[in-house]
Design an enzyme around this catalytic site. Structure first.
Site, PDB file in Angstrom:
ATOM      1  N   ASP A   1       8.365  -4.398 -17.899  1.00 44.39           N
ATOM      2  CA  ASP A   1       8.327  -6.011 -17.727  1.00 44.39           C
ATOM      3  C   ASP A   1       9.711  -6.530 -17.473  1.00 44.39           C
ATOM      4  OD1 ASP A   1       7.657  -8.947 -18.220  1.00 44.39           O
ATOM      5  OD2 ASP A   1       5.890  -7.872 -18.948  1.00 44.39           O
TER       6      ASP A   1
ATOM      7  N   HIS B   1       9.387 -13.561 -20.326  1.00 44.59           N
ATOM      8  CA  HIS B   1       8.201 -13.044 -20.068  1.00 44.59           C
ATOM      9  C   HIS B   1       8.005 -11.433 -20.913  1.00 44.59           C
ATOM     10  CE1 HIS B   1       4.543 -10.814 -17.881  1.00 44.59           C
ATOM     11  NE2 HIS B   1       4.343 -12.151 -17.795  1.00 44.59           N
TER      12      HIS B   1
ATOM     13  N   ASN C   1      -3.753 -13.392 -11.885  1.00 40.03           N
ATOM     14  CA  ASN C   1      -4.102 -14.821 -12.199  1.00 40.03           C
ATOM     15  C   ASN C   1      -4.582 -15.527 -10.959  1.00 40.03           C
ATOM     16  OD1 ASN C   1      -3.506 -14.126 -14.800  1.00 40.03           O
ATOM     17  ND2 ASN C   1      -1.382 -15.094 -14.757  1.00 40.03           N
TER      18      ASN C   1
ATOM     19  N   ALA D   1      -4.184  -2.466 -12.488  1.00 33.45           N
ATOM     20  CA  ALA D   1      -5.207  -2.696 -13.413  1.00 33.45           C
ATOM     21  C   ALA D   1      -6.618  -2.439 -12.539  1.00 33.45           C
ATOM     22  CB  ALA D   1      -5.136  -4.384 -13.483  1.00 33.45           C
TER      23      ALA D   1
ATOM     24  N   VAL E   1      -6.959   3.034 -15.797  1.00 29.25           N
ATOM     25  CA  VAL E   1      -6.252   1.847 -16.483  1.00 29.25           C
ATOM     26  C   VAL E   1      -7.075   0.906 -17.195  1.00 29.25           C
ATOM     27  CG1 VAL E   1      -4.858  -0.098 -16.034  1.00 29.25           C
ATOM     28  CG2 VAL E   1      -4.248   2.182 -14.877  1.00 29.25           C
TER      29      VAL E   1
ATOM     30  N   SER F   1      -1.334 -11.904 -18.455  1.00 25.00           N
ATOM     31  CA  SER F   1      -0.207 -11.219 -18.936  1.00 25.00           C
ATOM     32  C   SER F   1      -0.099 -11.202 -20.437  1.00 25.00           C
ATOM     33  CB  SER F   1       1.218 -12.077 -18.357  1.00 25.00           C
ATOM     34  OG  SER F   1       1.384 -11.844 -17.276  1.00 25.00           O
TER      35      SER F   1
END
Length: 542
Positions: A195, A228, A317, A327, A332, A379
């Site tokens: 991240d 984040h 999103n 993803a 995954v 997230s």
């Protein structure tokens, strides 16, 4: 985005790359050997197999020109790093030979992932890259743009569907059933957070947080979105009551993958996956995404899987009917977002391949400088699943991470339509159930969902047994407006569902549907609050 003041705003991070970027792969006749081979199941649909160079000079020249044109277009769109390419080699000797000649060929090696036989290169001229590829065609396995990956942006409110979303605030763990003594949950398991970097915070205690530098530094910046990574890590493994995570005893490995602008790229993410795996992480969380993949990412995921690690990633999103990479890769654990009312969050991406959903609206967590904030988005959902995996592994050390993920799926709460669906995946994360899945004394029966089935013009009421044993003797009272009826629920095994239904009301106004599930006498339900559900449905538009 602006820095969120404590407990008042949601994270809106740096922009997620919205355009679909073509990742071009140059397939050579020589197969790679000895290193992990990427699974064909994860091959990006935008990748194209090209004629092998050995078929003559015209075909490879045409293929090469096509690849280079695609690189130029990706860079022109701003969806890939400017003047960069990701090169993969057929074997170690070919990689080392390239390293030795790169500078003379007019190419600068920005970073290397030797375990993947892949390098990230910078070029001042595409001609230098063309000359290198033409001169050493037999050395290459693939070439592609270094596509951008970023933290998912939450759409502005005016750009979302008009749905009243209900926040979790600091009730997330209670909702998940992650209650009681959790002091050993995650012990001995390392969760890697790929991240923006994780800031030291009281919620991580002493000695549990470590960092690894792969070229982006280790600490988050001071920008408004740089908290984040800290927020994500706290949701997975925080221990403070005001910034609690699912696995408070887990170790956290922070690998910063974003640059000063808060953006990452496909090579850096692949490099970090390998580094996290080599550092002993069994769970790798990636709350980032983009809409292109590459051979490098494919091989990195394969490497992690072969070494006994598992990757959890945010679905994205963008209100899209597809998942962001990584993803979107079938290996995954992809995670979408729900709110406190168990509605899919309006901007959470959907897909038939979605694995799980978890809280992702108004979730309280840590931020920079020991602050606390409410965050929105997938997230936030992904690290809750990552923490649950660490908790399961710590309590069941004989399980592999893949087996633990399968257990999370088999104990997920049904949401939306009966069974798996594009909005909820295979269900909503249920930590209380997964941690008690072998406990015969644990009983939790629930009205999982009310769902209007347009095909049959019926309202369906889904009852689910979330217990550690079978339950017999339940009944379901159904009230439609002022009219009630009762249906007998058959015996349900753990995880099994029963669907009761009634014809949809023909009323021209909204109708209230209420269901009350009654357990057999003497049964103690651990979560009695989910035995009752009320839904107001409006007549379908004509």
């Amino acid at each position: 985005m602006n820095k969120p003041p404590p407990l008042c705003v949601a994270i809106t991070a740096l922009g997620l790359a919205c355009a679909l970027v073509i990742a071009w792969i140059w397939q050579h006749r020589n197969a790679a050997t000895s290193r992990p081979v990427a699974s064909t199941s994860a091959t990006a649909p935008s990748e194209i197999a090209l004629p092998p160079p050995s078929t003559g000079t015209a075909a490879p020249r045409l293929a090469l020109d096509t690849i280079l044109d695609a690189l130029r277009r990706a860079m022109a769109r701003g969806s890939a790093r400017a003047d960069e390419a990701v090169l993969a080699f057929k074997d170690d000797a070919a990689l080392q030979a390239f390293i030795a000649r790169a500078q003379k060929a007019g190419l600068s090696v920005v970073a290397r992932a030797d375990g993947l036989r892949t390098v990230r290169v910078h070029f001042d001229s595409v001609d230098a890259l063309r000359d290198e590829l033409r001169s050493h065609a037999d050395d290459y396995a693939s070439i592609g743009a270094n596509n951008l990956v970023s933290i998912p942006r939450v759409p502005a409110k005016e750009n979302r569907p008009d749905i009243e979303q209900i926040p979790f605030r600091n009730d997330t763990l209670a909702y998940l059933g992650a209650t009681g003594d959790r002091s050993t949950w995650g012990r001995g398991v390392t969760i890697a957070i790929l991240d923006s970097g994780v800031n030291a915070d009281s919620t991580f205690g002493t000695g549990r947080l470590r960092t690894l530098d792969i070229g982006q530094g280790i600490l988050p910046g001071t920008g408004s979105g740089d908290g984040h990574g800290t927020s994500v890590a706290a949701l997975a493994a925080g221990m403070s009551p005001d910034a609690a995570g699912v696995a408070p005893a887990a170790n956290v490995l922070s690998i910063r993958v974003t640059d000063a602008s808060g953006v990452s790229d496909i090579f850096t993410v692949a490099q970090a996956i390998v580094a996290a795996t080599d550092a002993g992480a069994k769970v790798i969380n990636i709350s980032l995404g983009g809409y292109s993949t590459s051979a490098a990412l494919d091989a990195a995921i394969a490497y992690a899987q072969q070494q006994g690690a598992i990757i959890v990633a945010a679905a994205g999103n963008d209100q899209a009917a597809q998942l962001a990479w990584p993803a979107a890769d079938s290996r995954v654990v992809s995670v979408g977002a729900i709110d406190r009312a168990e509605q899919q969050v309006s901007f959470s991406n959907s897909s038939p391949s979605l694995q799980l959903t978890a809280p992702g609206y108004g979730v309280q967590t840590a931020w920079l400088d020991n602050e606390r904030a409410y965050v929105d988005g997938t997230s936030a959902s992904a690290p809750l699943v990552a923490g649950a995996l660490a908790a399961v592994l710590s309590q069941n050390p004989n399980l592999t991470p893949q087996q633990a993920a399968a257990l999370l799926v088999s104990t997920a709460s049904d949401g939306g339509a009966p069974g798996a669906d594009a909005a909820y995946g295979k269900g909503i994360l249920n930590v209380g159930w997964v941690m008690n899945s072998t406990n015969p004394n644990y009983v939790d029966t629930a009205v999982a969902s009310h769902y209007y089935d347009a095909a049959s013009d019926q309202v369906q009421f889904i009852v689910q047994n979330r217990s550690g044993r079978s339950v017999t003797g339940m009944s379901l009272n159904i009230a439609v407006g002022g009219t009630g009826s009762t249906q007998t629920v058959p015996s349900l095994s753990p995880g099994e569902t029963y669907v009761a239904s009634v014809s949809a009301s023909k009323s021209s106004s909204s109708v209230t549907y209420t269901t009350q599930l009654t357990n057999p006498i003497g049964t103690v339900d651990q979560v009695p609050s989910n035995n009752r559900r009320t839904t107001v449905l409006s007549p379908p538009a004509k």
